[in-house]
Motif scaffolding. Structure first.
Motif, PDB file in Angstrom:
ATOM      1  N   SER A 267     101.274 -34.315 -50.322  1.00 51.30           N
ATOM      2  CA  SER A 267     101.965 -32.746 -50.939  1.00 51.30           C
ATOM      3  C   SER A 267     103.676 -32.688 -51.551  1.00 51.30           C
ATOM      4  O   SER A 267     103.958 -33.143 -50.984  1.00 51.30           O
ATOM      5  CB  SER A 267     101.541 -31.439 -49.703  1.00 51.30           C
ATOM      6  OG  SER A 267     101.908 -30.422 -50.136  1.00 51.30           O
ATOM      7  N   GLY A 268     102.777 -32.018 -53.295  1.00 52.86           N
ATOM      8  CA  GLY A 268     104.053 -32.637 -53.737  1.00 52.86           C
ATOM      9  C   GLY A 268     104.616 -33.486 -53.999  1.00 52.86           C
ATOM     10  O   GLY A 268     106.134 -33.480 -54.601  1.00 52.86           O
ATOM     11  N   LEU A 269     104.097 -34.962 -54.123  1.00 52.32           N
ATOM     12  CA  LEU A 269     104.678 -36.151 -53.628  1.00 52.32           C
ATOM     13  C   LEU A 269     104.504 -36.201 -55.526  1.00 52.32           C
ATOM     14  O   LEU A 269     106.172 -36.885 -56.277  1.00 52.32           O
ATOM     15  CB  LEU A 269     103.565 -36.752 -53.820  1.00 52.32           C
ATOM     16  CG  LEU A 269     104.290 -38.597 -54.278  1.00 52.32           C
ATOM     17  CD1 LEU A 269     104.909 -38.745 -53.418  1.00 52.32           C
ATOM     18  CD2 LEU A 269     102.546 -39.046 -53.569  1.00 52.32           C
ATOM     19  N   GLY A 270     103.854 -35.685 -56.499  1.00 55.05           N
ATOM     20  CA  GLY A 270     104.518 -35.666 -58.159  1.00 55.05           C
ATOM     21  C   GLY A 270     105.864 -35.051 -58.821  1.00 55.05           C
ATOM     22  O   GLY A 270     106.500 -34.865 -59.255  1.00 55.05           O
ATOM     23  N   THR A 271     106.050 -33.833 -57.378  1.00 59.39           N
ATOM     24  CA  THR A 271     107.306 -33.426 -58.192  1.00 59.39           C
ATOM     25  C   THR A 271     108.055 -33.887 -57.705  1.00 59.39           C
ATOM     26  O   THR A 271     109.043 -33.725 -58.716  1.00 59.39           O
ATOM     27  CB  THR A 271     107.089 -31.407 -57.375  1.00 59.39           C
ATOM     28  OG1 THR A 271     105.954 -30.897 -58.265  1.00 59.39           O
ATOM     29  CG2 THR A 271     107.921 -30.932 -57.740  1.00 59.39           C
ATOM     30  N   ARG A 272     108.464 -34.655 -56.380  1.00 59.99           N
ATOM     31  CA  ARG A 272     109.573 -35.453 -55.751  1.00 59.99           C
ATOM     32  C   ARG A 272     109.321 -36.572 -57.106  1.00 59.99           C
ATOM     33  O   ARG A 272     110.867 -36.747 -57.334  1.00 59.99           O
ATOM     34  CB  ARG A 272     109.013 -35.245 -54.723  1.00 59.99           C
ATOM     35  CG  ARG A 272     108.770 -34.259 -54.031  1.00 59.99           C
ATOM     36  CD  ARG A 272     109.197 -35.070 -52.130  1.00 59.99           C
ATOM     37  NE  ARG A 272     108.345 -35.993 -52.110  1.00 59.99           N
ATOM     38  CZ  ARG A 272     106.757 -35.491 -51.606  1.00 59.99           C
ATOM     39  NH1 ARG A 272     106.567 -33.931 -51.014  1.00 59.99           N
ATOM     40  NH2 ARG A 272     106.515 -36.383 -50.648  1.00 59.99           N
ATOM     41  N   LEU A 273     108.285 -36.845 -57.499  1.00 60.08           N
ATOM     42  CA  LEU A 273     108.840 -38.187 -57.788  1.00 60.08           C
ATOM     43  C   LEU A 273     109.471 -37.916 -59.784  1.00 60.08           C
ATOM     44  O   LEU A 273     110.255 -38.756 -60.036  1.00 60.08           O
ATOM     45  CB  LEU A 273     107.562 -39.240 -58.839  1.00 60.08           C
ATOM     46  CG  LEU A 273     106.775 -39.552 -56.707  1.00 60.08           C
ATOM     47  CD1 LEU A 273     105.046 -40.015 -57.459  1.00 60.08           C
ATOM     48  CD2 LEU A 273     107.154 -40.610 -56.399  1.00 60.08           C
ATOM     49  N   ALA A 274     109.399 -36.387 -59.748  1.00 62.03           N
ATOM     50  CA  ALA A 274     109.394 -36.253 -61.085  1.00 62.03           C
ATOM     51  C   ALA A 274     111.209 -36.025 -61.204  1.00 62.03           C
ATOM     52  O   ALA A 274     111.488 -35.687 -62.211  1.00 62.03           O
ATOM     53  CB  ALA A 274     108.952 -34.832 -61.984  1.00 62.03           C
TER      54      ALA A 274
END
Length: 444
Positions: A267-274
């Protein structure tokens, strides 16, 4: 510069999440329609300048030529990632600045006039402006419900070469990264991870014999709103070799590298990677595993700082392995070129990380317990990954590694394109899932 209420045109500058400091020079014809400056932009003395934005993402850096009368005649949303590129002279702009489908580098004859618009153009330009590098987020809306901001110009490399010898005889006939993990080819998972991280320009590194199959599956990526290129790895000479092979593709930009047999979910992985769109050095991750001897292993000091990384140690100094996802600034190309092959005859990614670590410029982030990392390089791990994906999808009702959905939610394709992609896939049930996404969005 005096700040005044009458500096804001009738259309208004929309101060969504912190846009501020609108100066007097922004008013005289330059903003004939609303300009949406999101997440901390500053409009100031003929310049829209990114002040660092949020989570390391930058608002558009727009030079003085962009603020002259009539430049933004119909309202262009200045997104999080546009940067000033080459000067564009008067001519025919058929796409508009930041057209969602294909707003790459605008050529020298693409400035246009106030009347030049098409179905994808959010507005047109009456005066010479600077081309947008990266992909400027256009105000017409790409269709994804939460179309996330695009990163600056970070490139992505997806390493899908190698012999796949741990999966012989299967991989004698087909590339490992094209084998199924439940209902999708393996490569869909790492590719969707890059997309969720905000990257839409990706180099796929393959063997010469396998490359036509990848091209058959993914093409140039335009159907997904991506730009995909391909490079051949003649011999598997280490992960870091990908930066040497991809040097021209990377250019002067930062780069993210993901291994083609790694699956990430959380959950929220993309936001953290961005948040790692523009790293100052290198960024890698640490994940606890039962058998760290098969991976690069991070050693931490008492304060939790990384002090060493060792490749496949017989006596690991911690349980924390480095997964196959790495973010680097542009210096990684020269670092990789300067490496000597290890005793295994490879350019080791651990040597790259060690170079940044010795310079004090390697950030090691521990992935939280809500994030799953799966390495699918063996028969058992592939079966486990397939079962993980099956259980998660059936229990939660959404797909993991669905590249079409990821691109749609990023705003890289609109709903009409998603429907077009879905229709040939209806018999498998995969297309039905994509159409259900559209139905759910219509009901909101």
């Amino acid at each position: 510069m005096d700040e005044a209420a009458d500096a804001v045109p009738a259309g208004g500058v929309e101060e969504d999440l912190g846009a501020h400091h609108v100066g007097l020079h922004e008013r005289a014809g330059a903003l004939d329609g609303a300009v949406d400056v999101r997440l901390g932009g500053e409009v100031h003395e003929d310049v829209v300048a990114g002040d660092g934005g949020v989570h390391g993402l930058l608002v558009a850096d727009v030079g003085a030529d962009e603020a002259v009368a009539g430049v933004l005649a119909h309202g262009v949303e200045v997104g999080l990632d546009a940067r000033v590129g080459e000067l564009v002279e008067d001519g025919d702009l058929s796409r508009g600045v930041g057209a969602q489908l294909g707003a790459d580098e605008l050529g020298p004859d693409e400035a246009g006039t106030a009347g030049d618009q098409d179905a994808h153009s959010p507005g047109s330009l009456a005066a010479p402006v600077r081309a947008v590098f990266g992909r400027c987020s256009a105000g017409h809306g790409g269709g994804g419900p939460g179309a996330s901001p695009r990163l600056l110009s970070m490139r992505g490399i997806l390493l899908a070469g190698g012999t796949g010898s741990r999966l012989w005889p299967l991989t004698r006939a087909v590339s490992k990264q094209l084998l199924p993990v439940f209902d999708k080819p393996m490569i869909y998972y790492p590719l969707s991870t890059l997309v969720m991280a905000g990257i839409d320009e990706v180099l796929i590194v393959t063997t010469a014999e396998d490359q036509p199959q990848f091209v058959r599956l993914l093409g140039d990526g335009s159907q997904f709103g991506l730009r995909l290129e391909y490079a051949v790895q003649e011999r598997p000479e280490g992960i870091a070799q990908a930066f040497v092979l991809g040097a021209d593709f990377i250019g002067d930009e930062p780069v993210a590298l993901i291994l083609g047999d790694n699956i990430f979910h959380g959950s929220g992985l993309g936001t953290r990677l961005a948040q790692h769109a523009d790293p100052k050095g290198g960024v890698v991750f640490a994940y606890p595993v039962a058998d760290p001897t098969a991976y690069g292993v991070v050693e931490f000091d008492a304060d939790g700082r990384a002090i060493s990384i060792e490749e496949k140690p017989q006596r690991p100094k911690s349980r924390y392995a480095v997964p196959g996802l790495y973010f680097y600034d542009n210096r990684v190309v020269e670092i990789a070129r300067g490496l000597r092959p290890s005793a295994r005859g490879e350019l080791e990614i651990t040597a790259v990380n060690d170079a940044y670590l010795r310079a004090g410029e390697l950030q090691v982030t521990r992935l939280d317990r809500g994030t799953a990392w799966l390495d699918t390089g063996t028969f058992v791990s592939m079966v486990q990954a397939s079962e993980f994906v099956r259980v998660m999808e059936e229990r939660q009702g959404f797909k993991i590694g669905c590249i079409e959905e990821a691109c749609w939610r990023r705003g890289l394709i609109d709903s009409a394109r998603l429907r077009t992609l879905a229709e040939p896939l209806l018999k498998s049930g995969y297309g039905r899932y994509l159409l259900d996404l559209l139905d759910e969005e219509d009901e909101r």
